[in-house]
Structure formats: structure tokens, C-alpha cells
Design a protein around this motif. Sequence first.
Motif, PDB file in Angstrom:
ATOM      1  N   ALA A  32       1.197  -1.374  -0.069  1.00  0.00           N
ATOM      2  CA  ALA A  32      -0.138  -0.255  -0.567  1.00  0.00           C
ATOM      3  C   ALA A  32       0.886   1.433   0.284  1.00  0.00           C
ATOM      4  CB  ALA A  32      -0.731   0.023   0.760  1.00  0.00           C
ATOM      5  N   ALA A  33       2.405   0.874   0.356  1.00  0.00           N
ATOM      6  CA  ALA A  33       3.127   2.305   0.740  1.00  0.00           C
ATOM      7  C   ALA A  33       3.700   2.158  -0.919  1.00  0.00           C
ATOM      8  CB  ALA A  33       4.131   2.120   1.762  1.00  0.00           C
ATOM      9  N   THR A  34       3.495   1.761  -1.311  1.00  0.00           N
ATOM     10  CA  THR A  34       4.660   1.527  -2.720  1.00  0.00           C
ATOM     11  C   THR A  34       3.798   1.569  -4.278  1.00  0.00           C
ATOM     12  OG1 THR A  34       4.796  -0.802  -2.209  1.00  0.00           O
ATOM     13  CG2 THR A  34       6.495   1.311  -1.826  1.00  0.00           C
ATOM     14  N   GLY A  35       3.169   1.917  -3.805  1.00  0.00           N
ATOM     15  CA  GLY A  35       1.839   2.097  -5.315  1.00  0.00           C
ATOM     16  C   GLY A  35      -0.073   1.138  -5.556  1.00  0.00           C
ATOM     17  N   TRP A  36       0.264   0.245  -4.641  1.00  0.00           N
ATOM     18  CA  TRP A  36      -0.681  -0.498  -5.060  1.00  0.00           C
ATOM     19  C   TRP A  36      -1.953  -0.328  -4.312  1.00  0.00           C
ATOM     20  CZ3 TRP A  36      -0.435  -4.936  -7.984  1.00  0.00           C
ATOM     21  CH2 TRP A  36       0.644  -4.960  -8.808  1.00  0.00           C
ATOM     22  N   THR A  37      -2.886  -0.430  -4.869  1.00  0.00           N
ATOM     23  CA  THR A  37      -4.442  -0.568  -4.035  1.00  0.00           C
ATOM     24  C   THR A  37      -4.418  -2.079  -2.843  1.00  0.00           C
ATOM     25  OG1 THR A  37      -5.300   0.836  -5.189  1.00  0.00           O
ATOM     26  CG2 THR A  37      -6.735  -0.072  -3.708  1.00  0.00           C
ATOM     27  N   VAL A  38      -4.971  -1.109  -1.851  1.00  0.00           N
ATOM     28  CA  VAL A  38      -4.658  -3.326  -1.189  1.00  0.00           C
ATOM     29  C   VAL A  38      -5.925  -3.430  -0.491  1.00  0.00           C
ATOM     30  CG1 VAL A  38      -2.973  -4.753  -0.010  1.00  0.00           C
ATOM     31  CG2 VAL A  38      -1.984  -2.748  -1.040  1.00  0.00           C
ATOM     32  N   TRP A  39      -6.082  -4.855  -0.374  1.00  0.00           N
ATOM     33  CA  TRP A  39      -7.211  -5.518   0.297  1.00  0.00           C
ATOM     34  C   TRP A  39      -7.063  -6.602   0.591  1.00  0.00           C
ATOM     35  CZ3 TRP A  39     -12.211  -4.030   0.277  1.00  0.00           C
ATOM     36  CH2 TRP A  39     -13.542  -4.622   1.103  1.00  0.00           C
ATOM     37  N   ARG A  40      -6.898  -6.781   2.458  1.00  0.00           N
ATOM     38  CA  ARG A  40      -6.659  -7.582   3.212  1.00  0.00           C
ATOM     39  C   ARG A  40      -8.247  -8.304   3.452  1.00  0.00           C
ATOM     40  NH1 ARG A  40      -4.765  -3.335   3.715  1.00  0.00           N
ATOM     41  NH2 ARG A  40      -2.705  -2.659   4.497  1.00  0.00           N
ATOM     42  N   GLU A  41      -8.129  -9.351   3.250  1.00  0.00           N
ATOM     43  CA  GLU A  41      -9.321 -11.062   3.406  1.00  0.00           C
ATOM     44  C   GLU A  41      -8.593 -12.149   4.413  1.00  0.00           C
ATOM     45  OE1 GLU A  41     -12.113 -10.587   0.742  1.00  0.00           O
ATOM     46  OE2 GLU A  41     -12.581 -12.743   0.049  1.00  0.00           O
ATOM     47  N   TYR A  42      -9.426 -12.233   5.285  1.00  0.00           N
ATOM     48  CA  TYR A  42      -9.378 -13.419   5.848  1.00  0.00           C
ATOM     49  C   TYR A  42     -10.411 -14.328   5.296  1.00  0.00           C
ATOM     50  CZ  TYR A  42      -9.075 -16.363  10.223  1.00  0.00           C
ATOM     51  OH  TYR A  42      -8.065 -17.560  10.938  1.00  0.00           O
ATOM     52  N   TYR A  43     -10.002 -16.013   4.742  1.00  0.00           N
ATOM     53  CA  TYR A  43     -10.707 -17.309   5.088  1.00  0.00           C
ATOM     54  C   TYR A  43     -11.128 -17.868   5.796  1.00  0.00           C
ATOM     55  CZ  TYR A  43     -12.661 -20.675   1.225  1.00  0.00           C
ATOM     56  OH  TYR A  43     -12.830 -21.678   0.652  1.00  0.00           O
ATOM     57  N   ILE A  44     -12.131 -17.897   5.804  1.00  0.00           N
ATOM     58  CA  ILE A  44     -12.537 -18.748   6.738  1.00  0.00           C
ATOM     59  C   ILE A  44     -13.209 -19.926   6.385  1.00  0.00           C
ATOM     60  CG2 ILE A  44     -14.131 -19.311   9.407  1.00  0.00           C
ATOM     61  CD1 ILE A  44     -15.246 -15.755   8.894  1.00  0.00           C
ATOM     62  N   ASN A  45     -11.778 -21.181   7.221  1.00  0.00           N
ATOM     63  CA  ASN A  45     -12.635 -22.637   6.508  1.00  0.00           C
ATOM     64  C   ASN A  45     -13.618 -22.658   7.620  1.00  0.00           C
ATOM     65  OD1 ASN A  45      -8.897 -22.329   6.428  1.00  0.00           O
ATOM     66  ND2 ASN A  45     -10.480 -22.283   4.915  1.00  0.00           N
ATOM     67  N   ASP A  46     -14.933 -22.989   7.062  1.00  0.00           N
ATOM     68  CA  ASP A  46     -16.400 -23.087   8.023  1.00  0.00           C
ATOM     69  C   ASP A  46     -16.898 -23.756   7.694  1.00  0.00           C
ATOM     70  OD1 ASP A  46     -16.694 -21.806   6.715  1.00  0.00           O
ATOM     71  OD2 ASP A  46     -18.272 -20.068   7.594  1.00  0.00           O
ATOM     72  N   ALA A  47     -16.413 -24.546   6.483  1.00  0.00           N
ATOM     73  CA  ALA A  47     -17.956 -25.583   5.758  1.00  0.00           C
ATOM     74  C   ALA A  47     -16.522 -26.927   6.143  1.00  0.00           C
ATOM     75  CB  ALA A  47     -18.001 -25.420   4.251  1.00  0.00           C
ATOM     76  N   GLY A  48     -15.450 -27.197   6.548  1.00  0.00           N
ATOM     77  CA  GLY A  48     -15.277 -28.523   6.021  1.00  0.00           C
ATOM     78  C   GLY A  48     -15.547 -29.723   7.164  1.00  0.00           C
ATOM     79  N   ARG A  49     -15.378 -30.938   7.809  1.00  0.00           N
ATOM     80  CA  ARG A  49     -15.836 -31.737   8.979  1.00  0.00           C
ATOM     81  C   ARG A  49     -14.651 -31.351   9.327  1.00  0.00           C
ATOM     82  NH1 ARG A  49     -11.626 -36.376  10.383  1.00  0.00           N
ATOM     83  NH2 ARG A  49     -13.011 -37.609  11.294  1.00  0.00           N
ATOM     84  N   GLN A  50     -13.739 -30.184   9.717  1.00  0.00           N
ATOM     85  CA  GLN A  50     -13.093 -29.825  10.881  1.00  0.00           C
ATOM     86  C   GLN A  50     -14.039 -29.302  11.866  1.00  0.00           C
ATOM     87  OE1 GLN A  50     -11.920 -28.570   8.514  1.00  0.00           O
ATOM     88  NE2 GLN A  50     -12.763 -26.129   8.435  1.00  0.00           N
ATOM     89  N   VAL A  51     -14.972 -28.969  11.736  1.00  0.00           N
ATOM     90  CA  VAL A  51     -15.628 -27.928  12.189  1.00  0.00           C
ATOM     91  C   VAL A  51     -16.848 -28.861  12.391  1.00  0.00           C
ATOM     92  CG1 VAL A  51     -17.980 -26.265  12.520  1.00  0.00           C
ATOM     93  CG2 VAL A  51     -16.099 -25.847  10.649  1.00  0.00           C
ATOM     94  N   ASP A  52     -17.024 -29.851  12.209  1.00  0.00           N
ATOM     95  CA  ASP A  52     -17.995 -30.738  12.380  1.00  0.00           C
ATOM     96  C   ASP A  52     -17.596 -31.685  14.127  1.00  0.00           C
ATOM     97  OD1 ASP A  52     -20.088 -30.549  11.225  1.00  0.00           O
ATOM     98  OD2 ASP A  52     -19.604 -32.325   9.626  1.00  0.00           O
ATOM     99  N   VAL A  53     -15.895 -31.928  14.009  1.00  0.00           N
ATOM    100  CA  VAL A  53     -15.104 -32.426  15.357  1.00  0.00           C
ATOM    101  C   VAL A  53     -15.006 -31.191  16.102  1.00  0.00           C
ATOM    102  CG1 VAL A  53     -12.816 -32.912  14.985  1.00  0.00           C
ATOM    103  CG2 VAL A  53     -13.233 -33.371  13.377  1.00  0.00           C
ATOM    104  N   LEU A  54     -15.358 -29.829  15.847  1.00  0.00           N
ATOM    105  CA  LEU A  54     -14.993 -29.186  16.256  1.00  0.00           C
ATOM    106  C   LEU A  54     -16.456 -28.825  17.467  1.00  0.00           C
ATOM    107  CD1 LEU A  54     -13.739 -26.510  18.196  1.00  0.00           C
ATOM    108  CD2 LEU A  54     -15.215 -25.112  16.257  1.00  0.00           C
ATOM    109  N   ALA A  55     -17.831 -28.898  16.939  1.00  0.00           N
ATOM    110  CA  ALA A  55     -18.846 -29.088  17.251  1.00  0.00           C
ATOM    111  C   ALA A  55     -18.929 -30.411  18.125  1.00  0.00           C
ATOM    112  CB  ALA A  55     -19.775 -29.317  16.806  1.00  0.00           C
TER     113      ALA A  55
END
Length: 592
Positions: free
Chosen positions: A151-174
Motif C-alpha cells: 500500500a505504501a509503494t503504489g498498490w491498492t490493497v485489500w486484506r482478506e481472511y478466509y474462514i474455513n467453516d464448511a469442512g469436517r473439521q468444524v463437525d469435529v469442533l462441534a
Amino acid sequence: MKEHLQELLVTALKRTLAETGANLAPTIQLDATRDAKFGDFQTNLALQLAKPLGKPPRAVAEMLLRHLPESTRVAKVEIAGPGFINFFLAQAALQSVVSEVLAQGDAYGCDRSGSKGRIMVEFVSANPTGPMHVGHGRGAAYGDSMARLLAATGWTVWREYYINDAGRQVDVLATSVWTRYLQACGETIEVARRGYPGDYIQRTAAALRERHGETFRRPAAEVLAGLPPDPAVPDGASEAQKDEIKAQQERYLDALIARAKTLLGDGYAEIRSAALADQLATIRKTLADFNVHFDQWTSEQALVDSGFVAKALARLTERGLTYEKDGALWMRTADFGDEKDRVLVKADGAATYFCNDLAYHIDKLERNWPVLMDVWGADHHGYIARVRAAIEALTGRKDALNVQLVQFVTLSSGRMGKRSGNFVTLQDLIIDAGADATRFFFLMRSHDQHLEFDIDLARSQSNDNPVYYVQYAHARICSVFQQLADKNGQWDADTAKLTLHRLTNEHEKALLTLLARYPEMLERAAAAYTPHTVVFFLKDLAEALHSYYNTHRFLVEDDPELQAARLALIRATGQVIRNGLAILGVSAPEKM
């Protein structure tokens, strides 16, 4: 200054090519020198032109110098070695950088135009199944600092976090949360051996019971009836035996998940949602405490529910890029450089992580972010080819994805006061060493190198601690101005600009040179994706400031002109330290 020298070289190049009649368009490479005896900037342009012009490099260098326009900013130009051209800046040119820094302030060295294009930086994206560990922390520090640098060197920047909430690991959590909830209700039941055993699961379960009472309680006998065994791995088991036992443990976990869904009905979704919400709240707090913020948090489940994944699969099928085998749907990724084809949808109808991730990357591109930077852990190296293959298959682009792999972290010394489960969390480290030290230490080495994190050094308040050393340089500068205020002294930036010719000693020259190199350093760091370059620069700048501070007086009452000049220099130095630390997401305290 670098731009000015490049303009001089462009003119010299045009004149030289006109003299020789050559039709060439070389890229002019101009770099700051590492040793003052070679001047301030150096170019290898003569060496580039030697072969196509059929002349010795030094002869070409002499031609270039003959055609080089004069400039009051350049004291002298020399030919060195086989044909390098070294520029020595005039003292007045170096001194003028102080005025430039003071005038531009926080913007000094930065290009906020966005003219280089639009880039999305996706980083962290840790599974929402538990607290962030120290490895996630290094990825967070790197990704956030890289976004700031771009962002400081000429780019328009977008920051994103991808939530992995659709896989089996969430069933394991629950299911792990539900098991702990049943224990809290008085049921005798053990957490599945392949479940999540950490203390944080117990806290989530306790909160669930506090909110819902015993609504989700079911008798342990009913829960466990008819389930397959969940055996432990015995001591001395062979690798083959371990693999078979782990497979049995996974079958038990799958059966327990299915039983939870059957017995709880709609209640299962409530537990799943509550477990996810608790873990995401913990992750968000940790990242906020770490000075990391995102423009958007994108849910994998929401992407699936929107139908975008199904549309991406349909597009692949329409283009003949999928086929069925053994009841599963495969993609022809090998046709696009992957080592083999990959499964998109398993035989049981469940989409693979790759399938949803493929759709997510297409979604990012279709949201008008033509350049994607993903920051992944080093263990994801083998995943790069298949994602690039999928993007190329659907868009025809080979250059859309830029993956930066972050190597692992180990803690080398010290004792942590708190444990979450059986691993040290990022929150633990922030509490113990501080967010500033933790970020700075994560960024001290190149992200593609293993990092050994010295906890004792990070928490120490001494010059041996690099972040303390840099921050202390800024605090020292602030203390000088506080001393001036205590004496009812005055300093005016506009007046001080008229006194900069007094900055002539070696310590001042060293600081001036570093201040002038800051913009170029940022460009190099951004182009190479190496925020640790900023760390190295700040350490050098702090060292130069401390040496100057220990050698010279700044409040020179008997020489107001010299005092004004030196105060201007350290004020500019403090500004650049502040700017550099901001790129790293680290604070610049005024007192220490």
C-alpha cells in the motif's frame, strides 16, 4: 534523488545511442551502494551496453559520462572496476532530504497513488477450530506488513481472511464441544481421541451450558450405543499398527459426529454455530491485539450456500476439465502443470477443500482483484500447483496467483506463564513479550527461513533487544525536544531549513545518507516481498542515531544555527523511524 539520477542517465543513454547509431532499450538499474567509498549510488549500465555496442565496458562508461548532464546535486561521478559508474552526491543534495522528510511527514518515502494496480492479500486464514498458535502469528505479521508495504509503494490493497467453516473439521469442533458439554452435565463420556482436547473446548462447553442449561444433554449410553471402538495407540506399536489404529479412531469420530446430528437434530446446528462463534471471537481478539485488521472476512460456508461453488464446478464441466472415476469427480489439473489430477467431489458427495478453495480464488478474481497474494505455511508447498492450475483452467491466466510461503517458528528459550491446550498460543506470546516485540521478532528474518524466537530477548529492555533498540532511538529523539521545551527553547522547521548547511560531520552524513535511501529501500522490499528489509534498515538507522546522540550535543545554546540544524536532522530521523515502524505494524513510543 534516485529519480533525478535516473533522469540524468536516461539523457546520457539517449545521447550515447545517438552517437553510436545503436537501437537499444536497456533497463537502467541504479542501486544505493553498500560502501561509502563507492559513492552513494551505482549503475551497471555500461556493462549492459558493452556487448551490443562491441566496446569495452569502461569505454562505454566514459561515453556515458561524456554525455551525462551536469547537476548541482552530484559532487562527482567515477568509473570503478570493470565499468561501474558511481555517483557521489553533493552535500547540499543530501542535506535537502531533511526538508523533504519534514515537509512530507508520514507520507515520506510512500506512493499512495494505487497506480501499480489492485492486489488482494489473503493471509492467516487459520482454521476456526482453536486459538492461533505462534506459527499463525508469523504469517499474520508477515501478511499484514506485506500489505502495508504494498500500500505504501503504489498498490491498492485489500486484506482478506478466509474462514474455513464448511469442512469436517468444524463437525469435529462441534462434537468435541458437545462431548465436553455432556461431561459438564455429569455424563461419563470421553472426548474422541481424534477430537480437539484443548482447555479452550471446555471453556466453550461451559459457556454453552450457561446459555442453554441442559437442553442438549443426552444420556452417554444413548450417545455411545453401537459406536465402533476408539482404541489408544499402544507403546511399541509399529507404523502399520499406528496407521490402522488411527483409521479406527477416525471411524469412531465419524460415527460420533453422525450420532450427534441424529440425537440433537436442529440443536446440532446451534452447537456448531456457538462453537464457531467462540473460536472466531478468540481469533479476532488475538489479531486485534496483534494490530492486524482485515477489510473482509469471507466464509467458506457462505460461498457454498451462495451457489458459487456449484457454478464453478459447472464451468469446469462445460469446458471438459472434469471426469468421473471411482464414484468421485476429478479435475484434469495435470493438463495445467500439476503433478496429477485432483479430486473435486468425493464418492460420498462431499466437496474437497480444494474444490471450495478453487471457487474462492475465482470469486476473488471476479471481485476485480486481478492480482492475488496468498500467504501460506511452508507445509502447503505442494498445494500451489493445483490452485494455479485451476485458476489457469478457468481464466487462462498463469500470473494471477502469487504465493508466499512462511517457514516454521520454534521458541528457543524462556518460560511461558500460560498454556492453552498443549501448545503456546499467539495470545500467550503477545501477553508475555508484547505485540510490538512479537511482530518485530517475527519479521527479523526472511519469511522463507526457519525462525527461532528468543522469548527472553524479546521481553528484555536492553539494547540487545532489536525492537527496544529501534524504539529507544525514537524515544531519545523525543526526549531531546522535551528537554528543549523544559528550557522554554524554540525550534521552527521552516527556519531550521536555512541552517542545514551546518550538517557536515561524519555522523550527520551517515544519517542523511540513510534518510535519503528510505524511499528506495521501501521499493526494494516491496518488489522482493521482504519486509525484513525494513527491519534491517531501521536497525542501521537506530545505530546511526545512537552513535550521533552519544557523540554530539543537540542543544547547543551558544550556536543557535547549529542547534537548529541538528534538531531538524533528528526530527527527520524520528519521522523516518516512525514511518518504518508503521510499515511493520510496530509502535513508536515517545518515552521508554
